[in-house]
Design a protein around this motif. Structure first.
Motif, PDB file in Angstrom:
ATOM      1  N   ASN A   1      11.665  72.629  37.421  1.00  0.00           N
ATOM      2  CA  ASN A   1      11.048  72.602  38.749  1.00  0.00           C
ATOM      3  C   ASN A   1      11.911  71.890  39.779  1.00  0.00           C
ATOM      4  N   ASP A   2      13.161  71.614  39.404  1.00  0.00           N
ATOM      5  CA  ASP A   2      14.165  71.039  40.302  1.00  0.00           C
ATOM      6  C   ASP A   2      13.739  69.686  40.870  1.00  0.00           C
ATOM      7  N   LEU A   3      13.031  68.910  40.043  1.00  0.00           N
ATOM      8  CA  LEU A   3      12.598  67.579  40.465  1.00  0.00           C
ATOM      9  C   LEU A   3      13.578  66.500  40.043  1.00  0.00           C
ATOM     10  N   VAL A   4      14.472  66.833  39.111  1.00  0.00           N
ATOM     11  CA  VAL A   4      15.454  65.872  38.606  1.00  0.00           C
ATOM     12  C   VAL A   4      16.838  66.510  38.626  1.00  0.00           C
ATOM     13  N   ALA A   5      17.870  65.662  38.613  1.00  0.00           N
ATOM     14  CA  ALA A   5      19.243  66.148  38.730  1.00  0.00           C
ATOM     15  C   ALA A   5      19.808  66.645  37.408  1.00  0.00           C
ATOM     16  N   ALA A   6      19.364  66.066  36.306  1.00  0.00           N
ATOM     17  CA  ALA A   6      19.828  66.448  34.968  1.00  0.00           C
ATOM     18  C   ALA A   6      18.795  65.954  33.970  1.00  0.00           C
TER      19      ALA A   6
ATOM     20  N   ALA B   1      -1.043  76.008  20.748  1.00  0.00           N
ATOM     21  CA  ALA B   1      -1.626  77.264  21.231  1.00  0.00           C
ATOM     22  C   ALA B   1      -0.792  77.933  22.318  1.00  0.00           C
ATOM     23  N   ALA B   2       0.361  77.369  22.636  1.00  0.00           N
ATOM     24  CA  ALA B   2       1.117  77.794  23.825  1.00  0.00           C
ATOM     25  C   ALA B   2       1.420  79.288  23.850  1.00  0.00           C
ATOM     26  N   ASN B   3       1.792  79.859  22.712  1.00  0.00           N
ATOM     27  CA  ASN B   3       2.188  81.267  22.694  1.00  0.00           C
ATOM     28  C   ASN B   3       1.016  82.222  22.832  1.00  0.00           C
ATOM     29  N   PHE B   4      -0.192  81.694  22.797  1.00  0.00           N
ATOM     30  CA  PHE B   4      -1.386  82.534  22.867  1.00  0.00           C
ATOM     31  C   PHE B   4      -2.184  82.311  24.150  1.00  0.00           C
ATOM     32  N   VAL B   5      -1.642  81.494  25.055  1.00  0.00           N
ATOM     33  CA  VAL B   5      -2.372  81.108  26.262  1.00  0.00           C
ATOM     34  C   VAL B   5      -1.570  81.507  27.496  1.00  0.00           C
ATOM     35  N   ARG B   6      -2.213  82.236  28.377  1.00  0.00           N
ATOM     36  CA  ARG B   6      -1.574  82.582  29.653  1.00  0.00           C
ATOM     37  C   ARG B   6      -1.435  81.315  30.494  1.00  0.00           C
ATOM     38  N   ASN B   7      -0.315  81.163  31.171  1.00  0.00           N
ATOM     39  CA  ASN B   7      -0.074  79.984  32.012  1.00  0.00           C
ATOM     40  C   ASN B   7      -0.206  78.679  31.224  1.00  0.00           C
ATOM     41  N   SER B   8       0.332  78.679  30.018  1.00  0.00           N
ATOM     42  CA  SER B   8       0.303  77.467  29.193  1.00  0.00           C
ATOM     43  C   SER B   8       1.048  76.331  29.875  1.00  0.00           C
ATOM     44  N   PRO B   9       0.530  75.098  29.779  1.00  0.00           N
ATOM     45  CA  PRO B   9       1.260  73.964  30.349  1.00  0.00           C
ATOM     46  C   PRO B   9       2.558  73.663  29.616  1.00  0.00           C
ATOM     47  N   ALA B  10       2.768  74.288  28.445  1.00  0.00           N
ATOM     48  CA  ALA B  10       4.019  74.114  27.701  1.00  0.00           C
ATOM     49  C   ALA B  10       5.050  75.181  28.053  1.00  0.00           C
ATOM     50  N   GLU B  11       4.763  75.993  29.058  1.00  0.00           N
ATOM     51  CA  GLU B  11       5.705  77.026  29.480  1.00  0.00           C
ATOM     52  C   GLU B  11       6.759  76.436  30.410  1.00  0.00           C
ATOM     53  N   VAL B  12       8.011  76.753  30.165  1.00  0.00           N
ATOM     54  CA  VAL B  12       9.137  76.298  30.980  1.00  0.00           C
ATOM     55  C   VAL B  12       9.954  77.518  31.383  1.00  0.00           C
TER      56      VAL B  12
ATOM     57  N   THR C   1      12.893  79.092  31.410  1.00  0.00           N
ATOM     58  CA  THR C   1      14.206  78.980  30.765  1.00  0.00           C
ATOM     59  C   THR C   1      15.179  80.040  31.267  1.00  0.00           C
ATOM     60  N   HIS C   2      14.670  81.081  31.917  1.00  0.00           N
ATOM     61  CA  HIS C   2      15.485  82.259  32.214  1.00  0.00           C
ATOM     62  C   HIS C   2      16.085  82.261  33.622  1.00  0.00           C
ATOM     63  N   THR C   3      15.320  81.861  34.623  1.00  0.00           N
ATOM     64  CA  THR C   3      15.772  82.057  36.004  1.00  0.00           C
ATOM     65  C   THR C   3      15.935  80.773  36.796  1.00  0.00           C
ATOM     66  N   ALA C   4      15.460  79.643  36.281  1.00  0.00           N
ATOM     67  CA  ALA C   4      15.520  78.401  37.055  1.00  0.00           C
ATOM     68  C   ALA C   4      16.973  78.012  37.334  1.00  0.00           C
ATOM     69  N   VAL C   5      17.273  77.770  38.593  1.00  0.00           N
ATOM     70  CA  VAL C   5      18.575  77.237  38.976  1.00  0.00           C
ATOM     71  C   VAL C   5      18.404  75.733  39.073  1.00  0.00           C
ATOM     72  N   ARG C   6      19.024  75.011  38.172  1.00  0.00           N
ATOM     73  CA  ARG C   6      18.738  73.591  38.021  1.00  0.00           C
ATOM     74  C   ARG C   6      19.952  72.856  37.496  1.00  0.00           C
ATOM     75  N   GLY C   7      19.816  71.535  37.386  1.00  0.00           N
ATOM     76  CA  GLY C   7      20.890  70.720  36.869  1.00  0.00           C
ATOM     77  C   GLY C   7      21.095  70.928  35.381  1.00  0.00           C
ATOM     78  N   PRO C   8      22.103  70.284  34.808  1.00  0.00           N
ATOM     79  CA  PRO C   8      22.427  70.474  33.390  1.00  0.00           C
ATOM     80  C   PRO C   8      21.365  69.892  32.453  1.00  0.00           C
ATOM     81  N   LEU C   9      21.249  70.534  31.295  1.00  0.00           N
ATOM     82  CA  LEU C   9      20.288  70.130  30.268  1.00  0.00           C
ATOM     83  C   LEU C   9      21.018  69.957  28.946  1.00  0.00           C
ATOM     84  N   LEU C  10      20.755  68.832  28.282  1.00  0.00           N
ATOM     85  CA  LEU C  10      21.241  68.600  26.920  1.00  0.00           C
ATOM     86  C   LEU C  10      20.052  68.558  25.980  1.00  0.00           C
ATOM     87  N   LEU C  11      20.060  69.417  24.975  1.00  0.00           N
ATOM     88  CA  LEU C  11      19.060  69.423  23.906  1.00  0.00           C
ATOM     89  C   LEU C  11      19.692  68.827  22.657  1.00  0.00           C
ATOM     90  N   THR C  12      18.982  67.945  21.959  1.00  0.00           N
ATOM     91  CA  THR C  12      19.527  67.399  20.718  1.00  0.00           C
ATOM     92  C   THR C  12      18.525  67.556  19.585  1.00  0.00           C
TER      93      THR C  12
END
Length: 264
Positions: free
Chosen positions: A95-100, A178-189, A191-202
């Motif tokens: 949601n472009d609220l943070v830089a990274a 339940a995220a995959n079975f709920v429309r507009n789940s709060p766990a939805e991010v 991942t495809h189109t957001a133009v945002r800062g860098p992300l590191l997953l570990t």
């Protein structure tokens, strides 16, 4: 570039557990805060004694809580989150609220299809009773050992349990499950189109709560977003306690090095 860092803890752990990280980052010139979730009190002891403020706090409420905190900054901060804090970090970044953002062994976002047995077992103290959706649940020593301390000695795992654990709200786990079975789940991010800062997953290869295969699948969800940087780092032999246990400094140093490489 911003030098502000917001640390976000995960389920069952108090924000005070970030203190060694804060001290290290501040030595490196960053300013840091580690606010608790909505309903957390100032100390481990106080939150254990009166956890009712955490009842019924869900993913959306936690995201809004941190978004409100971030609004008070004069520039977008960096966010570092562990477990559910890692999911929240991804939401804030998308949601472009943070830089990274750094998401350390993050809770799965919507779209992850794998569900390893160890993840189910780690969440069973909450998910095993539907009434837990609207109340808080604590992990006992044995449950903590399985979910967090499986690569640690009993002595170290028990010490971490005694020092940092607090009751956690059940709602985020139910929402995530339940995220995959709920429309507009709060766990939805996005991942495809957001133009945002860098992300590191570990991921820790021995993590029971968020197994490696889960975080690998999360990283694949970002693969088609060529407008934004997403990177994945793996820790051989580490479990879900990797931000808390005696090996925390290796993880923290890697995060600092990654931020420096990205110009932060």
């Amino acid at each position: 570039m911003t030098k502000h860092v917001v640390f976000i803890h995960g389920l069952w752990i108090h924000s005070a557990a970030w203190k060694p990280w804060q001290d290290l980052f501040e030595q490196k010139g960053y300013t840091t805060v580690a606010p608790g979730w909505p309903g957390d009190l100032d100390t481990v002891e106080a939150t254990r004694a009166n956890p009712d403020g955490l009842n019924d706090q869900g993913i959306a409420e936690i995201c809004h809580h941190y978004a409100d905190i971030i609004e008070g900054f004069d520039e977008k901060p960096i966010v570092v989150g562990h477990s559910f804090g890692g999911l929240i970090a991804q939401e804030l970044l998308a949601n472009d609220l943070v830089a990274a953002a750094v998401a350390i062994d993050p809770a799965p976002i919507k779209g992850v299809k794998v569900l390893p047995f160890s993840q189910l077992k780690s969440g069973f103290p909450v998910l095993g009773n539907p009434a837990n959706k609207s109340r808080t649940v604590s992990l006992n020593v044995k449950q903590f050992k399985y979910a967090f301390g499986n690569v640690l000695s009993d002595e170290e795992s028990n010490a971490l349990h005694a020092a940092w654990t607090i009751p956690g709200p059940g709602r985020p786990l139910f929402e995530d499950a339940a995220a995959n079975f709920v429309r507009n789940s709060p766990a939805e991010v996005d991942t495809h189109t957001a133009v945002r800062g860098p992300l590191l997953l570990t991921s820790g290869t021995e993590d029971h709560t968020v197994p490696k295969v889960v975080t690998v699948e999360v990283s694949k969800l970002y693969a088609d977003n060529t407008a934004s940087v997403t990177e994945y780092h793996e820790y051989e032999g580490k479990g879900h306690s990797l931000t808390l246990d005696a090996g925390w400094r290796e993880v923290a140093d890697d995060v600092l090095a990654w931020l420096a490489a990205k110009g932060f």
